[in-house]
Design an enzyme around this catalytic site. Sequence first.
Site, mmCIF file in Angstrom:
data_model
loop_
_atom_site.group_PDB
_atom_site.id
_atom_site.type_symbol
_atom_site.label_atom_id
_atom_site.label_comp_id
_atom_site.label_asym_id
_atom_site.label_seq_id
_atom_site.Cartn_x
_atom_site.Cartn_y
_atom_site.Cartn_z
ATOM 1 N N ARG A 97 -9.570 14.196 -16.678
ATOM 2 C CA ARG A 97 -8.273 14.775 -16.404
ATOM 3 C C ARG A 97 -7.310 14.446 -17.534
ATOM 4 O O ARG A 97 -7.490 13.447 -18.230
ATOM 5 C CB ARG A 97 -7.712 14.300 -15.066
ATOM 6 C CG ARG A 97 -7.381 12.812 -14.957
ATOM 7 C CD ARG A 97 -6.084 12.392 -15.585
ATOM 8 N NE ARG A 97 -5.679 11.060 -15.210
ATOM 9 C CZ ARG A 97 -4.824 10.291 -15.885
ATOM 10 N NH1 ARG A 97 -4.350 10.699 -17.047
ATOM 11 N NH2 ARG A 97 -4.455 9.106 -15.440
ATOM 12 N N GLU A 196 2.864 12.977 -10.343
ATOM 13 C CA GLU A 196 3.435 12.021 -11.313
ATOM 14 C C GLU A 196 3.855 12.708 -12.597
ATOM 15 O O GLU A 196 4.776 12.267 -13.292
ATOM 16 C CB GLU A 196 2.430 10.914 -11.617
ATOM 17 C CG GLU A 196 2.955 9.895 -12.599
ATOM 18 C CD GLU A 196 2.001 8.736 -12.832
ATOM 19 O OE1 GLU A 196 1.296 8.334 -11.897
ATOM 20 O OE2 GLU A 196 1.956 8.247 -13.972
ATOM 21 N N ARG A 200 -1.446 17.691 -13.713
ATOM 22 C CA ARG A 200 -2.673 16.947 -13.964
ATOM 23 C C ARG A 200 -3.772 18.000 -13.975
ATOM 24 O O ARG A 200 -4.026 18.619 -12.928
ATOM 25 C CB ARG A 200 -2.922 15.892 -12.899
ATOM 26 C CG ARG A 200 -1.949 14.697 -12.948
ATOM 27 C CD ARG A 200 -2.168 13.864 -14.193
ATOM 28 N NE ARG A 200 -1.214 12.769 -14.332
ATOM 29 C CZ ARG A 200 -1.443 11.530 -13.873
ATOM 30 N NH1 ARG A 200 -2.550 11.250 -13.210
ATOM 31 N NH2 ARG A 200 -0.525 10.588 -14.075
ATOM 32 N N THR A 267 1.400 4.836 -20.024
ATOM 33 C CA THR A 267 -0.049 4.633 -20.064
ATOM 34 C C THR A 267 -0.792 5.953 -20.229
ATOM 35 O O THR A 267 -1.990 5.958 -20.511
ATOM 36 C CB THR A 267 -0.543 3.955 -18.766
ATOM 37 O OG1 THR A 267 -0.280 4.844 -17.647
ATOM 38 C CG2 THR A 267 0.145 2.626 -18.543
HETATM 39 P P1 ADP Z 1 -5.952 9.608 -11.994
HETATM 40 O O1 ADP Z 1 -7.386 9.663 -12.368
HETATM 41 O O2 ADP Z 1 -5.401 10.988 -11.830
HETATM 42 O O3 ADP Z 1 -5.165 8.701 -12.848
HETATM 43 P P2 ADP Z 1 -6.746 8.117 -9.613
HETATM 44 O O4 ADP Z 1 -7.503 7.085 -10.343
HETATM 45 O O5 ADP Z 1 -5.861 7.697 -8.482
HETATM 46 O O6 ADP Z 1 -5.777 8.992 -10.529
HETATM 47 O O7 ADP Z 1 -7.830 9.178 -9.059
HETATM 48 C C1 ADP Z 1 -7.334 10.314 -8.377
HETATM 49 C C2 ADP Z 1 -8.396 10.826 -7.420
HETATM 50 O O8 ADP Z 1 -9.536 11.258 -8.192
HETATM 51 C C3 ADP Z 1 -8.914 9.740 -6.476
HETATM 52 O O9 ADP Z 1 -9.107 10.316 -5.184
HETATM 53 C C4 ADP Z 1 -10.260 9.370 -7.039
HETATM 54 O O10 ADP Z 1 -11.165 8.988 -6.016
HETATM 55 C C5 ADP Z 1 -10.713 10.671 -7.680
HETATM 56 N N1 ADP Z 1 -11.633 10.438 -8.798
HETATM 57 C C6 ADP Z 1 -11.361 9.814 -9.961
HETATM 58 N N2 ADP Z 1 -12.465 9.782 -10.736
HETATM 59 C C7 ADP Z 1 -13.461 10.412 -10.051
HETATM 60 C C8 ADP Z 1 -14.835 10.695 -10.318
HETATM 61 N N3 ADP Z 1 -15.433 10.350 -11.472
HETATM 62 N N4 ADP Z 1 -15.535 11.362 -9.381
HETATM 63 C C9 ADP Z 1 -14.964 11.740 -8.208
HETATM 64 N N5 ADP Z 1 -13.659 11.504 -7.886
HETATM 65 C C10 ADP Z 1 -12.927 10.842 -8.807
HETATM 66 N N1 DAR Z 2 1.716 1.646 -10.811
HETATM 67 C C1 DAR Z 2 2.515 1.690 -12.045
HETATM 68 C C2 DAR Z 2 1.893 2.603 -13.106
HETATM 69 C C3 DAR Z 2 0.706 2.043 -13.809
HETATM 70 C C4 DAR Z 2 -0.134 3.113 -14.529
HETATM 71 N N2 DAR Z 2 -0.620 4.118 -13.550
HETATM 72 C C5 DAR Z 2 -0.019 5.313 -13.403
HETATM 73 N N3 DAR Z 2 0.872 5.735 -14.264
HETATM 74 N N4 DAR Z 2 -0.345 6.068 -12.367
HETATM 75 C C6 DAR Z 2 2.656 0.242 -12.550
HETATM 76 O O1 DAR Z 2 3.547 -0.020 -13.368
HETATM 77 O O2 DAR Z 2 1.860 -0.582 -12.109
#
Ligand code: ADP
Ligand code: DAR
Length: 347
Positions: A97, A196, A200, A267
């Site tokens: 993403r 956010e 995305r 980040t």
């Molecule tokens: P972001 O990747 O957008 O920074 P998150 O880590 O919170 O945010 O992930 C967002 C959603 O995407 C969550 O529900 C997570 O379980 C899902 N997700 C992230 N990576 C994967 C993956 N490799 N396979 C399946 N779902 C994923």
């Molecule tokens: N939770 C915020 C953001 C950390 C990075 N993750 C983001 N941007 N979704 C923190 O300052 O911990």
Amino acid sequence: MWEELKDISSIHQDRKTSLTGFTISDVVRSGVEVPSSSVGVYAGDEECYLLYRPLFEPIIKEYHGIDEIPSHVSNLDPHCLTSMIENEAPIISTRCRVARNLSGYGFPAGISGEKRLEVESVLVTALEALEGDLSGHYYPYDLLTSSEKEELVMGGYLFRENDKYQAAAGISRDWPEGRGIFYNKDKTFLVWVNEEDHLRIISMQKGISANRNIFSLSIQSKTGADVKAVFDRLCRGINTINKAFLTHAQTEFAFHKHYGYLSSCPTNLGTGMRASVHISVPGSFNDVQLKNTCRQLSLDVRGRHGEASEAEGGVYDVSNRQRLGRTEVDLLQTVIDGINSLITYKT
Ligand code: ADP
Ligand code: DAR
């Protein structure tokens, strides 16, 4: 941190950005109100990164592991990948993403309700222009039923509500107005709208069966996380959406020659890209060992259900930590090479 900030704050305390009137207090509000923050700052618009540079740059350098702020270079050509994840890697699913914001509009922490709806309208027009395997439908968040939301969140497709960091930053104002999700029929190409960041852009697909762990050498079936296909779909989506913005809305992604694609959170600057695999790890390989090994491989470890979650059933989310200072291809190659190293690890 706050002691150091006070000096910066006193210098900047009367400053406001032109587009949204964002002050330095607005920038740090999330970190001040939520002490568990790891970063604690958000930009309310593009100008924040320039007006409050003394605050942002040390945070940017530390998070992305860089000594100097680079000139950003992008590489969205999947043909430049030099290797794939080994077939025996127990990859359950792969996701890639990017975070993007529209130039000329306040970012989610600073935007007005009216302008947020305008951003949604511009995005929906662009998304409706997508064709082929990228074509799909836009679902306004407030029209989704609770069960539809739950199903999409548990499937890893949709953002969660009530993020305390985003709430403190002002990103959740007027929730859920102007928020929504676009996805194609297979849910392999998705776009989050006005969470956010304004966008995305997400490409993802299930990998192979999860009934093997990271060390099993018995290959029960031809496997392989098709990282190249996931990345190719993402790159086509990014390029198509940006062209649609230029055509229909005479705007494009917010970009700075040094900070790259500008995001709400520092980040996610640069490429804005997080390339993740959900990988099945056996109990013998504990959390600390995995996180230490991944840190050495420049990889980040999250739980199965996203940023603030824990591993579930031995499944971890492993991805690139750095987003600024290297190209998208380089960062994805780091994930591929890191996973291939990880599966040779013996506890
Ligand atoms: P972001 O990747 O957008 O920074 P998150 O880590 O919170 O945010 O992930 C967002 C959603 O995407 C969550 O529900 C997570 O379980 C899902 N997700 C992230 N990576 C994967 C993956 N490799 N396979 C399946 N779902 C994923
Ligand atoms: N939770 C915020 C953001 C950390 C990075 N993750 C983001 N941007 N979704 C923190 O300052 O911990």
